[in-house]
Design a protein around this motif. Structure first.
Motif, mmCIF file in Angstrom:
data_model
loop_
_atom_site.group_PDB
_atom_site.id
_atom_site.type_symbol
_atom_site.label_atom_id
_atom_site.label_comp_id
_atom_site.label_asym_id
_atom_site.label_seq_id
_atom_site.Cartn_x
_atom_site.Cartn_y
_atom_site.Cartn_z
ATOM 1 N N ILE A 41 -27.385 37.049 72.112
ATOM 2 C CA ILE A 41 -26.932 36.850 70.739
ATOM 3 C C ILE A 41 -25.644 37.637 70.590
ATOM 4 C CG2 ILE A 41 -27.477 37.177 68.302
ATOM 5 C CD1 ILE A 41 -30.466 37.187 69.194
ATOM 6 N N ALA A 42 -24.544 36.943 70.425
ATOM 7 C CA ALA A 42 -23.236 37.597 70.333
ATOM 8 C C ALA A 42 -22.703 37.456 68.919
ATOM 9 C CB ALA A 42 -22.260 36.977 71.333
ATOM 10 N N ARG A 43 -22.199 38.571 68.391
ATOM 11 C CA ARG A 43 -21.587 38.544 67.065
ATOM 12 C C ARG A 43 -20.373 39.433 67.083
ATOM 13 N NH1 ARG A 43 -21.853 42.561 63.407
ATOM 14 N NH2 ARG A 43 -21.786 41.144 61.655
ATOM 15 N N GLY A 44 -19.398 39.075 66.264
ATOM 16 C CA GLY A 44 -18.209 39.905 66.128
ATOM 17 C C GLY A 44 -18.490 41.075 65.200
ATOM 18 N N GLU A 45 -17.946 42.212 65.543
ATOM 19 C CA GLU A 45 -18.133 43.418 64.725
ATOM 20 C C GLU A 45 -17.607 43.214 63.305
ATOM 21 O OE1 GLU A 45 -17.394 47.991 65.775
ATOM 22 O OE2 GLU A 45 -15.583 46.758 65.865
ATOM 23 N N VAL A 55 -28.746 39.376 61.909
ATOM 24 C CA VAL A 55 -28.619 39.198 63.354
ATOM 25 C C VAL A 55 -29.569 40.150 64.081
ATOM 26 C CG1 VAL A 55 -27.037 39.316 65.308
ATOM 27 C CG2 VAL A 55 -26.235 38.429 63.127
ATOM 28 N N ARG A 56 -29.675 41.370 63.606
ATOM 29 C CA ARG A 56 -30.599 42.325 64.229
ATOM 30 C C ARG A 56 -32.052 41.856 64.087
ATOM 31 N NH1 ARG A 56 -26.876 45.963 62.057
ATOM 32 N NH2 ARG A 56 -28.181 46.343 60.231
ATOM 33 N N ARG A 57 -32.403 41.313 62.922
ATOM 34 C CA ARG A 57 -33.765 40.783 62.734
ATOM 35 C C ARG A 57 -34.033 39.632 63.699
ATOM 36 N NH1 ARG A 57 -32.573 41.241 57.242
ATOM 37 N NH2 ARG A 57 -32.293 38.997 57.096
ATOM 38 N N LEU A 58 -33.046 38.757 63.852
ATOM 39 C CA LEU A 58 -33.185 37.636 64.778
ATOM 40 C C LEU A 58 -33.404 38.145 66.195
ATOM 41 C CD1 LEU A 58 -33.012 34.567 65.322
ATOM 42 C CD2 LEU A 58 -30.557 34.901 65.665
ATOM 43 N N ALA A 59 -32.623 39.124 66.612
ATOM 44 C CA ALA A 59 -32.756 39.664 67.970
ATOM 45 C C ALA A 59 -34.128 40.287 68.188
ATOM 46 C CB ALA A 59 -31.656 40.690 68.229
ATOM 47 N N ARG A 60 -34.666 40.941 67.173
ATOM 48 C CA ARG A 60 -36.004 41.542 67.306
ATOM 49 C C ARG A 60 -37.088 40.473 67.435
ATOM 50 N NH1 ARG A 60 -34.050 45.218 63.355
ATOM 51 N NH2 ARG A 60 -35.115 44.073 61.717
ATOM 52 N N ARG A 61 -36.868 39.316 66.859
ATOM 53 C CA ARG A 61 -37.886 38.255 66.882
ATOM 54 C C ARG A 61 -37.879 37.455 68.177
ATOM 55 N NH1 ARG A 61 -38.076 34.607 61.790
ATOM 56 N NH2 ARG A 61 -39.968 33.993 62.873
ATOM 57 N N ILE A 62 -36.801 37.535 68.943
ATOM 58 C CA ILE A 62 -36.703 36.730 70.165
ATOM 59 C C ILE A 62 -36.987 37.625 71.370
ATOM 60 C CG2 ILE A 62 -35.211 35.323 71.616
ATOM 61 C CD1 ILE A 62 -33.669 34.549 69.093
ATOM 62 N N PRO A 63 -38.082 37.354 72.074
ATOM 63 C CA PRO A 63 -38.381 38.145 73.272
ATOM 64 C C PRO A 63 -37.276 37.966 74.315
ATOM 65 C CG PRO A 63 -40.237 36.735 72.657
ATOM 66 C CD PRO A 63 -39.071 36.331 71.810
ATOM 67 N N ASP A 64 -37.016 39.000 75.067
ATOM 68 C CA ASP A 64 -36.044 38.956 76.163
ATOM 69 C C ASP A 64 -34.644 38.567 75.667
ATOM 70 O OD1 ASP A 64 -35.378 39.492 78.753
ATOM 71 O OD2 ASP A 64 -35.960 37.535 79.531
ATOM 72 N N SER A 65 -34.291 39.044 74.469
ATOM 73 C CA SER A 65 -32.947 38.782 73.963
ATOM 74 C C SER A 65 -32.117 40.057 74.031
ATOM 75 C CB SER A 65 -32.991 38.276 72.516
ATOM 76 O OG SER A 65 -33.421 39.292 71.641
ATOM 77 N N ARG A 66 -30.825 39.880 74.049
ATOM 78 C CA ARG A 66 -29.897 40.999 74.004
ATOM 79 C C ARG A 66 -28.880 40.722 72.903
ATOM 80 N NH1 ARG A 66 -26.059 42.186 78.956
ATOM 81 N NH2 ARG A 66 -28.058 42.169 80.035
ATOM 82 N N LEU A 67 -28.634 41.726 72.086
ATOM 83 C CA LEU A 67 -27.651 41.604 71.013
ATOM 84 C C LEU A 67 -26.360 42.240 71.482
ATOM 85 C CD1 LEU A 67 -26.696 40.945 68.177
ATOM 86 C CD2 LEU A 67 -27.813 43.040 67.394
ATOM 87 N N LEU A 68 -25.295 41.465 71.461
ATOM 88 C CA LEU A 68 -23.971 41.924 71.857
ATOM 89 C C LEU A 68 -23.083 41.926 70.620
ATOM 90 C CD1 LEU A 68 -21.680 42.498 73.938
ATOM 91 C CD2 LEU A 68 -21.467 40.010 74.159
ATOM 92 N N THR A 69 -22.540 43.081 70.278
ATOM 93 C CA THR A 69 -21.580 43.167 69.177
ATOM 94 C C THR A 69 -20.208 43.365 69.793
ATOM 95 O OG1 THR A 69 -23.227 44.090 67.682
ATOM 96 C CG2 THR A 69 -20.928 44.417 67.094
ATOM 97 N N SER A 88 -19.060 39.717 79.345
ATOM 98 C CA SER A 88 -20.398 40.068 78.857
ATOM 99 C C SER A 88 -21.399 38.966 79.156
ATOM 100 C CB SER A 88 -20.353 40.340 77.354
ATOM 101 O OG SER A 88 -19.497 41.408 77.056
ATOM 102 N N LEU A 89 -20.990 37.730 78.982
ATOM 103 C CA LEU A 89 -21.867 36.598 79.261
ATOM 104 C C LEU A 89 -22.214 36.536 80.755
ATOM 105 C CD1 LEU A 89 -23.335 34.028 78.405
ATOM 106 C CD2 LEU A 89 -21.160 32.800 78.681
#
Length: 94
Positions: A41-45, A55-69, A88-89
């Motif tokens: 999950i990539a988002r611009g700062e 976005v943080r809530r979404l990342a917590r709900r998806i197992p094996d996800s990584r949040l990239l800011t 990063s990808l």
């Protein structure tokens, strides 16, 4: 099992910072978290369209996800910082 549509997704007005409803946009909460692969999950700062807490809530709900800011990037982070996004990808894909 058919997913139940949630309330319309929201964006934020650039000038006022107030939420704006997006007609027809839906989030299917029932299918989030059922992914069977890694998710980046990539988002611009500096993304003012998608709230960072959402976005943080979404990342917590998806197992094996990584949040990239991505720093110095807005809503279209892959265009604002293409080299950083691609590195990063590729790192994420291993």
């Amino acid at each position: 099992m058919s997913p139940r549509a949630a309330a319309p997704a929201r964006q934020f007005d650039h000038q006022s910072g107030q939420p704006v409803e997006i007609e027809g946009a839906r989030i299917y909460h029932e299918i989030v978290g059922q992914e069977s692969c890694k998710v980046l999950i990539a988002r611009g700062e500096d993304d003012h369209l998608t709230p960072s807490d959402a976005v943080r809530r979404l990342a917590r709900r998806i197992p094996d996800s990584r949040l990239l800011t991505i720093p110095d990037a807005g809503h279209v982070a892959f265009q604002d910082q293409p080299e950083l996004f691609l590195r990063s990808l590729l790192d994420f894909l291993g």
